[in-house]
Write an enzyme that holds these catalytic residues in place. Sequence first.
Site, mmCIF file in Angstrom:
data_model
loop_
_atom_site.group_PDB
_atom_site.id
_atom_site.type_symbol
_atom_site.label_atom_id
_atom_site.label_comp_id
_atom_site.label_asym_id
_atom_site.label_seq_id
_atom_site.Cartn_x
_atom_site.Cartn_y
_atom_site.Cartn_z
ATOM 1 N N SER A 20 0.809 -1.224 0.000
ATOM 2 C CA SER A 20 0.000 0.000 0.000
ATOM 3 C C SER A 20 0.845 1.278 0.000
ATOM 4 C CB SER A 20 -0.971 0.000 1.186
ATOM 5 O OG SER A 20 -1.895 -1.047 1.018
ATOM 6 N N LYS A 85 -9.692 -4.662 11.003
ATOM 7 C CA LYS A 85 -10.783 -4.138 10.170
ATOM 8 C C LYS A 85 -12.135 -4.120 10.897
ATOM 9 C CE LYS A 85 -9.016 -5.413 5.590
ATOM 10 N NZ LYS A 85 -9.369 -6.064 4.313
ATOM 11 N N ASN A 106 -11.959 -0.765 5.889
ATOM 12 C CA ASN A 106 -10.525 -0.719 5.543
ATOM 13 C C ASN A 106 -10.079 0.701 5.217
ATOM 14 O OD1 ASN A 106 -11.588 -0.290 2.991
ATOM 15 N ND2 ASN A 106 -10.175 -1.664 1.955
ATOM 16 N N ASP A 121 -12.926 -2.904 -0.349
ATOM 17 C CA ASP A 121 -12.616 -4.236 -0.893
ATOM 18 C C ASP A 121 -13.705 -4.712 -1.864
ATOM 19 O OD1 ASP A 121 -10.203 -4.583 0.431
ATOM 20 O OD2 ASP A 121 -11.126 -5.507 2.185
ATOM 21 N N TYR A 236 -1.830 -11.793 -4.845
ATOM 22 C CA TYR A 236 -1.169 -10.980 -5.882
ATOM 23 C C TYR A 236 0.321 -11.278 -6.016
ATOM 24 C CZ TYR A 236 -0.586 -8.247 -1.622
ATOM 25 O OH TYR A 236 -0.318 -7.865 -0.329
#
Length: 295
Positions: A20, A85, A106, A121, A236
């Site tokens: 991020s 979260k 988030n 998300d 990912y």
Amino acid sequence: MSYPTSTFLLLGNPVEHSLSPLIHNSAFALLGLPFHYSAHRISDIGGLDVEVLGEVDRGTERLRHVIDRIDGVSLKGVNVTIPHKKAVLPFLDELTPIARQVGAANTVFVRNGLKVGHNTDVEGFLSPLLGLNLEHKEVVILGSGGAARAVMVAAESGLKASRISVVSRNLDSARAACADLHMGEVHEYAELPELLATASLIVNATPVGMWPATDHSPLPPFAKLGTHPIVYDLIYNPEETELLREARIQGSTTIGGLKMLIAQAAASFKIWTGQEMPVDAVEQAVKAHLKLKKN
Ligand code: NAP
């Protein structure tokens, strides 16, 4: 405590390998925005003492303390990740309908002086599926954790799925997800062959296949997919997981988790800055970073 001008934070544990900061700081640099994004570890709620922002404190108080400092000016907003979260919700003034439905936030931003929790998300997951004609189809989700819940909400609200099957090794957590969200059916892995035969979208929301265990797949060996479903792996790293490789060989369309990662970040970015994230350039920066890390 004071923050440098216009800071954004990621709060979670662990956060050391999070992409991020790279995503947001690349976007800030590309658009010439005078903002900075950094990741800070906050221990599990009630957990051990940890170092955060140069200080030592306990998880719950630290989370509340940082959230209290969000003023929309110097600390403009935060992202919240595992395991906070859900835990962040009581510290917020308002939740968006999506955050309320998923039961997790988030992204935190300031609106009219109030701290608002949102969940990007769902939008991030749906972004790569736009235009793929997946409405009113059967969706199979592997795993029943936090990401699976966002996928369930996306499948129902975004795709109007005709059937949402949650396949999990943890039937209690799958039952809780279906009960909390008022949707979905719980299945064991043994039932997968039957479910795969008619699924149009198969989503891996488990960490199985994630680097470094890249030869693992969440599907049983020789699992047969139906008529070319779309197979979407939330992982990912690597870019093509073993699941996606198997699916590609069977003729399926495949989607890796990087698209979602960047799309959910882009949604937070838009809320915070009012600007569109240059997602293609950011994706190139992230791919270059991941390639560099492997070499
Ligand atoms: P989580 O809350 O920890 O849930 C993980 C789920 O996977 C749980 O249902 C867990 O079952 C199951 N699981 C773990 N190991 C397994 C195994 N060996 N075999 C079968 N099931 C297993 O994690 P999460 O936040 O949902 O994240 C799940 C994955 O999605 C991670 O790989 C994460 O990196 C990825 N993700 C990607 C994005 C993105 O933007 N691309 C966003 C969010 C998450 P138990 O309850 O039994 O442990």
